[in-house]
Design an enzyme around this catalytic site. Structure first.
Site, PDB file in Angstrom:
ATOM      1  CE1 TYR A 113      -6.079  -6.454  -3.916  1.00  0.00           C
ATOM      2  CE2 TYR A 113      -7.898  -7.850  -4.626  1.00  0.00           C
ATOM      3  CZ  TYR A 113      -7.393  -6.601  -4.324  1.00  0.00           C
ATOM      4  OH  TYR A 113      -8.207  -5.500  -4.417  1.00  0.00           O
ATOM      5  NE  ARG A 152      -9.624 -14.604 -14.622  1.00  0.00           N
ATOM      6  CZ  ARG A 152      -9.833 -13.289 -14.596  1.00  0.00           C
ATOM      7  NH1 ARG A 152      -8.988 -12.472 -15.213  1.00  0.00           N
ATOM      8  NH2 ARG A 152     -10.886 -12.783 -13.979  1.00  0.00           N
ATOM      9  CG  ASP A 163     -12.536 -16.139 -13.543  1.00  0.00           C
ATOM     10  OD1 ASP A 163     -12.060 -15.286 -12.770  1.00  0.00           O
ATOM     11  OD2 ASP A 163     -12.350 -16.122 -14.775  1.00  0.00           O
ATOM     12  CG  ASP A 192       0.210   6.881  -5.644  1.00  0.00           C
ATOM     13  OD1 ASP A 192       1.145   6.154  -6.036  1.00  0.00           O
ATOM     14  OD2 ASP A 192      -0.986   6.624  -5.862  1.00  0.00           O
ATOM     15  CB  SER A 196     -11.889  -6.149  -2.954  1.00  0.00           C
ATOM     16  OG  SER A 196     -12.212  -6.949  -4.064  1.00  0.00           O
ATOM     17  CG  LEU A 227       4.030   8.528  -8.396  1.00  0.00           C
ATOM     18  CD1 LEU A 227       4.888   9.573  -9.144  1.00  0.00           C
ATOM     19  CD2 LEU A 227       2.557   8.735  -8.779  1.00  0.00           C
ATOM     20  CE  LYS A 240      -7.654  -4.441  -1.210  1.00  0.00           C
ATOM     21  NZ  LYS A 240      -7.236  -3.069  -0.929  1.00  0.00           N
ATOM     22  CG  ASP A 276       6.069   2.742   0.392  1.00  0.00           C
ATOM     23  OD1 ASP A 276       6.313   2.113  -0.651  1.00  0.00           O
ATOM     24  OD2 ASP A 276       5.407   2.260   1.345  1.00  0.00           O
ATOM     25  N   GLY A 282      -3.766   6.690  -8.337  1.00  0.00           N
ATOM     26  CA  GLY A 282      -4.218   5.479  -9.015  1.00  0.00           C
ATOM     27  C   GLY A 282      -5.572   5.656  -9.696  1.00  0.00           C
ATOM     28  CE1 TYR A 283     -10.654   3.629 -13.752  1.00  0.00           C
ATOM     29  CE2 TYR A 283     -10.860   1.541 -12.558  1.00  0.00           C
ATOM     30  CZ  TYR A 283     -11.363   2.473 -13.457  1.00  0.00           C
ATOM     31  OH  TYR A 283     -12.569   2.238 -14.058  1.00  0.00           O
TER      32      TYR A 283
HETATM   33  P1  NAD Z   1      -4.251   1.418  -8.577  1.00  0.00           P
HETATM   34  O1  NAD Z   1      -3.089   0.507  -8.619  1.00  0.00           O
HETATM   35  O2  NAD Z   1      -4.580   2.178  -9.800  1.00  0.00           O
HETATM   36  O3  NAD Z   1      -4.073   2.458  -7.377  1.00  0.00           O
HETATM   37  C1  NAD Z   1      -3.380   2.146  -6.193  1.00  0.00           C
HETATM   38  C2  NAD Z   1      -2.370   3.267  -5.973  1.00  0.00           C
HETATM   39  O4  NAD Z   1      -1.641   3.007  -4.765  1.00  0.00           O
HETATM   40  C3  NAD Z   1      -1.340   3.354  -7.091  1.00  0.00           C
HETATM   41  O5  NAD Z   1      -1.283   4.689  -7.559  1.00  0.00           O
HETATM   42  C4  NAD Z   1      -0.015   2.931  -6.436  1.00  0.00           C
HETATM   43  O6  NAD Z   1       1.091   3.616  -6.982  1.00  0.00           O
HETATM   44  C5  NAD Z   1      -0.273   3.292  -4.980  1.00  0.00           C
HETATM   45  N1  NAD Z   1       0.483   2.500  -3.999  1.00  0.00           N
HETATM   46  C6  NAD Z   1       0.576   1.141  -3.935  1.00  0.00           C
HETATM   47  N2  NAD Z   1       1.316   0.798  -2.877  1.00  0.00           N
HETATM   48  C7  NAD Z   1       1.698   1.934  -2.246  1.00  0.00           C
HETATM   49  C8  NAD Z   1       2.481   2.224  -1.100  1.00  0.00           C
HETATM   50  N3  NAD Z   1       3.030   1.252  -0.389  1.00  0.00           N
HETATM   51  N4  NAD Z   1       2.661   3.516  -0.748  1.00  0.00           N
HETATM   52  C9  NAD Z   1       2.125   4.522  -1.478  1.00  0.00           C
HETATM   53  N5  NAD Z   1       1.381   4.310  -2.582  1.00  0.00           N
HETATM   54  C10 NAD Z   1       1.163   3.027  -2.957  1.00  0.00           C
HETATM   55  O7  NAD Z   1      -5.513   0.574  -8.086  1.00  0.00           O
HETATM   56  P2  NAD Z   1      -7.044   0.984  -8.023  1.00  0.00           P
HETATM   57  O8  NAD Z   1      -7.766   0.161  -9.001  1.00  0.00           O
HETATM   58  O9  NAD Z   1      -7.208   2.430  -8.052  1.00  0.00           O
HETATM   59  O10 NAD Z   1      -7.405   0.414  -6.585  1.00  0.00           O
HETATM   60  C11 NAD Z   1      -7.400   1.221  -5.437  1.00  0.00           C
HETATM   61  C12 NAD Z   1      -7.706   0.367  -4.225  1.00  0.00           C
HETATM   62  O11 NAD Z   1      -8.964  -0.255  -4.408  1.00  0.00           O
HETATM   63  C13 NAD Z   1      -6.705  -0.760  -3.978  1.00  0.00           C
HETATM   64  O12 NAD Z   1      -6.523  -0.894  -2.595  1.00  0.00           O
HETATM   65  C14 NAD Z   1      -7.393  -1.952  -4.557  1.00  0.00           C
HETATM   66  O13 NAD Z   1      -6.975  -3.149  -3.936  1.00  0.00           O
HETATM   67  C15 NAD Z   1      -8.847  -1.653  -4.247  1.00  0.00           C
HETATM   68  N6  NAD Z   1      -9.784  -2.345  -5.149  1.00  0.00           N
HETATM   69  C16 NAD Z   1      -9.626  -2.205  -6.502  1.00  0.00           C
HETATM   70  C17 NAD Z   1     -10.483  -2.881  -7.363  1.00  0.00           C
HETATM   71  C18 NAD Z   1     -10.315  -2.771  -8.865  1.00  0.00           C
HETATM   72  O14 NAD Z   1     -10.821  -3.612  -9.573  1.00  0.00           O
HETATM   73  N7  NAD Z   1      -9.659  -1.758  -9.392  1.00  0.00           N
HETATM   74  C19 NAD Z   1     -11.510  -3.668  -6.837  1.00  0.00           C
HETATM   75  C20 NAD Z   1     -11.663  -3.769  -5.458  1.00  0.00           C
HETATM   76  C21 NAD Z   1     -10.781  -3.092  -4.626  1.00  0.00           C
HETATM   77  C1  UD1 Z   2     -10.773  -9.893 -10.803  1.00  0.00           C
HETATM   78  C2  UD1 Z   2     -10.085 -10.581  -9.653  1.00  0.00           C
HETATM   79  C3  UD1 Z   2     -10.766 -10.154  -8.359  1.00  0.00           C
HETATM   80  C4  UD1 Z   2     -10.721  -8.647  -8.216  1.00  0.00           C
HETATM   81  C5  UD1 Z   2     -11.386  -8.012  -9.436  1.00  0.00           C
HETATM   82  C6  UD1 Z   2     -11.267  -6.523  -9.364  1.00  0.00           C
HETATM   83  C7  UD1 Z   2      -9.263 -12.728 -10.545  1.00  0.00           C
HETATM   84  C8  UD1 Z   2      -9.429 -14.206 -10.519  1.00  0.00           C
HETATM   85  N1  UD1 Z   2     -10.168 -12.028  -9.822  1.00  0.00           N
HETATM   86  O1  UD1 Z   2     -12.115 -10.277 -10.749  1.00  0.00           O
HETATM   87  O2  UD1 Z   2     -10.143 -10.741  -7.245  1.00  0.00           O
HETATM   88  O3  UD1 Z   2     -11.389  -8.239  -7.050  1.00  0.00           O
HETATM   89  O4  UD1 Z   2     -10.733  -8.478 -10.623  1.00  0.00           O
HETATM   90  O5  UD1 Z   2     -11.847  -5.910 -10.457  1.00  0.00           O
HETATM   91  O6  UD1 Z   2      -8.365 -12.189 -11.173  1.00  0.00           O
HETATM   92  N2  UD1 Z   2     -12.609 -12.255 -18.625  1.00  0.00           N
HETATM   93  C9  UD1 Z   2     -12.489 -12.775 -19.900  1.00  0.00           C
HETATM   94  N3  UD1 Z   2     -11.397 -12.412 -20.645  1.00  0.00           N
HETATM   95  C10 UD1 Z   2     -10.427 -11.580 -20.195  1.00  0.00           C
HETATM   96  C11 UD1 Z   2     -10.558 -11.050 -18.888  1.00  0.00           C
HETATM   97  C12 UD1 Z   2     -11.662 -11.417 -18.127  1.00  0.00           C
HETATM   98  O7  UD1 Z   2     -13.339 -13.523 -20.350  1.00  0.00           O
HETATM   99  O8  UD1 Z   2      -9.456 -11.317 -20.906  1.00  0.00           O
HETATM  100  C13 UD1 Z   2     -13.793 -12.614 -17.830  1.00  0.00           C
HETATM  101  C14 UD1 Z   2     -13.434 -13.285 -16.526  1.00  0.00           C
HETATM  102  O9  UD1 Z   2     -13.370 -14.659 -16.661  1.00  0.00           O
HETATM  103  C15 UD1 Z   2     -14.592 -12.836 -15.642  1.00  0.00           C
HETATM  104  C16 UD1 Z   2     -15.006 -11.473 -16.208  1.00  0.00           C
HETATM  105  O10 UD1 Z   2     -14.448 -11.412 -17.509  1.00  0.00           O
HETATM  106  O11 UD1 Z   2     -15.657 -13.703 -15.805  1.00  0.00           O
HETATM  107  C17 UD1 Z   2     -14.490 -10.331 -15.392  1.00  0.00           C
HETATM  108  O12 UD1 Z   2     -13.099 -10.484 -15.194  1.00  0.00           O
HETATM  109  P1  UD1 Z   2     -12.212  -9.411 -14.445  1.00  0.00           P
HETATM  110  O13 UD1 Z   2     -12.408  -8.092 -15.062  1.00  0.00           O
HETATM  111  O14 UD1 Z   2     -10.821  -9.941 -14.370  1.00  0.00           O
HETATM  112  O15 UD1 Z   2     -12.841  -9.307 -12.981  1.00  0.00           O
HETATM  113  P2  UD1 Z   2     -13.125 -10.454 -11.898  1.00  0.00           P
HETATM  114  O16 UD1 Z   2     -12.946 -11.806 -12.446  1.00  0.00           O
HETATM  115  O17 UD1 Z   2     -14.420 -10.177 -11.279  1.00  0.00           O
END
Ligand code: NAD
Ligand code: UD1
Length: 337
Positions: A148, A291, A294, A31, A124, A33, A152, A58, A10-11
């Site tokens: 979601y 939204r 938020d 993963d 998160s 995928l 967490k 998985d 993932g990312y």
């Molecule tokens: P992502 O979706 O890119 O990566 C998650 C990976 O987990 C994916 O590759 C997916 O295929 C894999 N996956 C999901 N369920 C699975 C399962 N049951 N078994 C095996 N693989 C599985 O997301 P990310 O942005 O890289 O986030 C990674 C972690 O960080 C997540 O737990 C997410 O909740 C947490 N997180 C992300 C953010 C964000 O904004 N990206 C913010 C806070 C926390």
């Molecule tokens: C979102 C999730 C949060 C998660 C986080 C991870 C929601 C309500 N919250 O948060 O639970 O932990 O992502 O990164 O989805 N915005 C715009 N236009 C857009 C998209 C976003 O104006 O098209 C604004 C939003 O209103 C916000 C800011 O940009 O104020 C950031 O948005 P976003 O990237 O979705 O992150 P979070 O809102 O922090």
């Protein structure tokens, strides 16, 4: 000794794999995928010039997990695997509880059976709910506002309970703020499915011409320019935070939680301006309604991670925008099919 990385395709996982390999760790990745592509794994190998075992599977497959723990000499687990779309979690909560909570329980059970008791978990900032007092500290009040977020919080609680039952576990809960940007090479980055929900991937897809204009969700918030404020953090800084967390596990810290953020909030308008400054591209936008769900302002107090992990975010929003654009412009369709 190796580190098992769940969700490593993932990312955040793929960037962390690069930094772990660069720091000299052996890794094994599992993963399914469901939200990522094999191409990301291939590029992690290409970027680092290092090979590692990738298992497509998985985390809810106990037999597979047991086999991995038996086959590889796993010392600790970095647990990213999970579903993360807030809106989707409201529509299909059971899928989120099953994937994230059941999946984590099955992982922890297999760790226990196989005597692996060191874990870094991706939590998160969403666990702070609609908190008003900023900056957010690790001891700020918790409260999730959607399924979601509840997954967490539940997983954090489950891990704390495991520690109470057996304090030979070492558990680090990392609460990420808003991860953005990409590896500076532009070879790996965020590849959302369909239309992005999050701000920065949306901006970069407008910039590359895939989307027409950005909707700014509200400019009537109680902030200096009226748009919401977030603590954006470069995904490479976040990845470095995991390397530091793994080092910390070696000190037998018990169960500890750290915010990973920069401590600096930026508004939506500031991010649009930073993108223009970093890339020369002006993003067309329109102000639309708020939204639902938020929070007006969210940013971290990251001082605990600095003090105890020796970790501090080094990259600023210009770096985030530049690296995001390098990735998006070189890979307009992400990893493709
Ligand atoms: P992502 O979706 O890119 O990566 C998650 C990976 O987990 C994916 O590759 C997916 O295929 C894999 N996956 C999901 N369920 C699975 C399962 N049951 N078994 C095996 N693989 C599985 O997301 P990310 O942005 O890289 O986030 C990674 C972690 O960080 C997540 O737990 C997410 O909740 C947490 N997180 C992300 C953010 C964000 O904004 N990206 C913010 C806070 C926390
Ligand atoms: C979102 C999730 C949060 C998660 C986080 C991870 C929601 C309500 N919250 O948060 O639970 O932990 O992502 O990164 O989805 N915005 C715009 N236009 C857009 C998209 C976003 O104006 O098209 C604004 C939003 O209103 C916000 C800011 O940009 O104020 C950031 O948005 P976003 O990237 O979705 O992150 P979070 O809102 O922090």
């Amino acid at each position: 000794m190796a580190v098992l990385v769940t969700g490593g395709a993932g990312y955040i996982g793929s960037h962390t794999c690069v930094q772990l390999l660069e720091a000299g760790y052996d890794i094994v990745v599992i993963d399914n995928l469901s939200n990522s592509k094999m191409e990301a794994v291939r590029r992690v190998k290409e970027l680092t010039g290092k090979d590692f075992a990738f298992i497509k599977g998985d985390i809810r497959d106990s037999a597979l997990l047991d086999e991995i723990f038996r086959k590889y000499d796993i010392e600790s687990v970095v647990h990213f695997a999970g579903l993360k779309a807030v809106g989707e979690s409201v529509s299909v909560p059971l899928r989120y509880y099953h994937n994230n909570v059941t999946g984590s329980i099955m992982l922890f059970e297999s760790m226990q059976r196989n005597g692996v008791k060191n874990i870094v978990f991706s939590s998160s900032a969403t666990v702070y709910g609609m908190a008003e007092k900023m900056p957010l500290r690790e001891d700020s009040p918790l409260g999730a506002v959607n399924p979601y977020g509840r997954t967490k919080l539940m997983i954090e609680d489950i891990l704390r309970d495991i520690y109470v039952s057996d304090n030979s576990w070492n558990i680090i809960l990392l609460r990420y703020f808003n991860p953005v940007g990409a590896h500076p090479s532009g070879r790996i980055g965020e590849d959302p499915n369909g239309i992005p929900n999050n701000l920065m991937p949306y901006i970069s897809q407008v910039a590359v011409g895939k989307l027409k204009e950005l909707s700014v969700f509200g400019n009537d918030y109680p902030t200096p320019d009226g748009t919401c404020i977030r603590d954006y953090i470069h995904v490479m800084d976040l990845a470095d935070g995991h390397v530091k967390a793994l080092e910390k596990l070696r000190e037998d810290p018990g169960v500890v939680v750290y915010n990973l953020g920069t401590g600096k909030g930026s508004s939506v308008m500031e991010m649009i301006a930073a993108f223009a400054e970093a890339t020369g591209i002006k993003i067309p936008y329109r102000i639309t309604g708020r939204r639902p769900g938020d929070a007006p302002v969210s940013y971290a107090d990251p001082s605990k991670a600095e003090k105890e992990l020796g970790w501090k975010a080094k990259r600023d929003i210009i770096d985030m925008c530049r690296d995001l654009w390098t990735w998006q412009s070189q890979n307009p369709d992400g990893y493709g099919d």
